[in-house]
Design an enzyme around this catalytic site. Structure first.
Site, short mmCIF file in Angstrom:
data_model
loop_
_atom_site.label_atom_id
_atom_site.label_comp_id
_atom_site.label_asym_id
_atom_site.label_seq_id
_atom_site.Cartn_x
_atom_site.Cartn_y
_atom_site.Cartn_z
N THR A 126 0.85 -1.19 0.00
CA THR A 126 0.00 0.00 0.00
C THR A 126 0.88 1.23 0.00
O THR A 126 1.89 1.28 0.71
CB THR A 126 -0.94 0.04 1.22
N ASP A 130 0.78 2.85 6.16
CA ASP A 130 0.03 2.92 7.42
C ASP A 130 -0.17 1.56 8.07
O ASP A 130 -1.05 1.40 8.93
CB ASP A 130 -1.33 3.58 7.19
#
Length: 324
Positions: A126, A130
């Site tokens: 990603t 995060d």
């Protein structure tokens, strides 16, 4: 364990192909039968599963996106959908999974493992960076460099016309991209979901700029509590109410997802892909293979999904210091 399948799910990220390549070739190196699943969990449900050889992943390490394709599966969220997926894997005798994606991917993999017991290891794919349990996620470094290239060009035109630019970068729930782009791009201010920045503070910053500073760049994460870059710009413009100031907005959008992965992302993706296969072979399951302090680390899906990965407050302080 003799048969392992790999899939990519959720938003694409540069370096996913490099990770697929590492998964497939590491498996083959260890004598495993390797399978690819097209379109993530949807493809698992629909039987889009095919055996992969080493040559199937040739010439993809430098490509962005994911050649296995990606999709967000609503059907996989249902018990019936997951049952179909399990039946498709069972028909081929697949005994393990590698799931490349973010927290949504890991949530689906966790539930699937708990229901059917097929060992699964995730790789953190990603651009948002995060995911708890790894210092960096696959695609983050490329997204930063892509955004910085655009910000540098916007800075040129901002300076040429004495403009104030609000630049929106991706980050619905995370400000990692905004923070690193803000620091690297010399932004006057960064607005992120993790910290509250009021409109009054933005106005004060712009009004308080030295008279020698004729242009400004403010980087906004798309998920900031004050709104997106366009909304924030309009509020600030109305508050300042000075026709001599020229305000502009640029939303970088999905260009941050694409492009050839940087060397750093190719290295990270390759290490995580190898670690996923070797983790499955050693009996690990229901976890993610990441890199912490340059060492492979396995973190449970539960922790990856539920634990926050806080921003480095020192970087936020540095942006403030360097923007005077």
């Amino acid at each position: 364990m003799k048969k392992i399948a790999v899939l990519t799910s959720g938003g694409d990220a540069p370096g996913m192909n490099a990770c697929i390549r590492a998964v497939v070739r590491t498996g083959i190196y260890h004598g495993l039968d390797m399978y690819g699943i097209r379109y993530g969990f949807d493809g698992m449900i629909n039987g889009e599963i095919f055996k992969m050889k080493s040559h199937d992943v040739s010439n993809i390490v430098q490509r962005g996106g994911t050649f296995l394709k990606s999709a967000r599966s609503h059907e996989f969220r249902t018990k019936e959908g997951r049952q179909k997926a399990f039946e498709q894997l069972s028909k081929l005798g697949i005994e393990g999974l590698v799931a490349i994606g973010g927290d949504g991917t890991f949530t689906g993999a966790k539930v699937f493992y708990e229901e059917y017991g097929i060992p699964t290891i995730g790789c953190p794919g990603t651009i948002d960076n995060d995911i708890y349990g790894t210092d960096y996620t696959i695609g983050f470094d490329t997204a930063i460099n892509t955004a910085l290239e655009a910000i540098d060009k916007i800075r040129d035109t901002a300076a040429a016309h004495d403009r104030i630019f609000f630049i929106e970068v991706m980050g619905r729930d995370s400000g990692y991209i905004a923070v690193e782009c803000g620091l690297g791009g010399g932004a006057e201010m960064v607005m992120v979901p993790e910290t509250k920045t009021t409109l009054a503070e933005v106005v004060e910053k712009l009004k308080g700029s030295p008279t020698t500073k004729t242009s400004s760049v403010i980087v906004v994460a798309e998920g900031d509590e004050e709104g997106n870059a366009a909304e924030i710009m309009e509020k600030v413009k109305t508050t300042i109410n000075d026709d001599s100031l020229d305000f502009k907005v640029t939303t970088l959008g999905h260009i941050q997802r694409g492009g050839s992965p940087t060397g750093k992302d190719r290295m990270l993706a390759s290490r995580c892909g190898m670690a996923a296969i070797e983790g499955l072979m050693s009996g690990k399951a229901n976890c993610m293979a990441g890199i912490i302090h340059d060492q492979v680390a396995y973190t449970s899906f539960e922790d990856c999904i539920t634990k926050d990965k806080p921003l480095n407050q020192d970087i936020l302080k540095l942006i403030e210091i360097l923007s005077i």
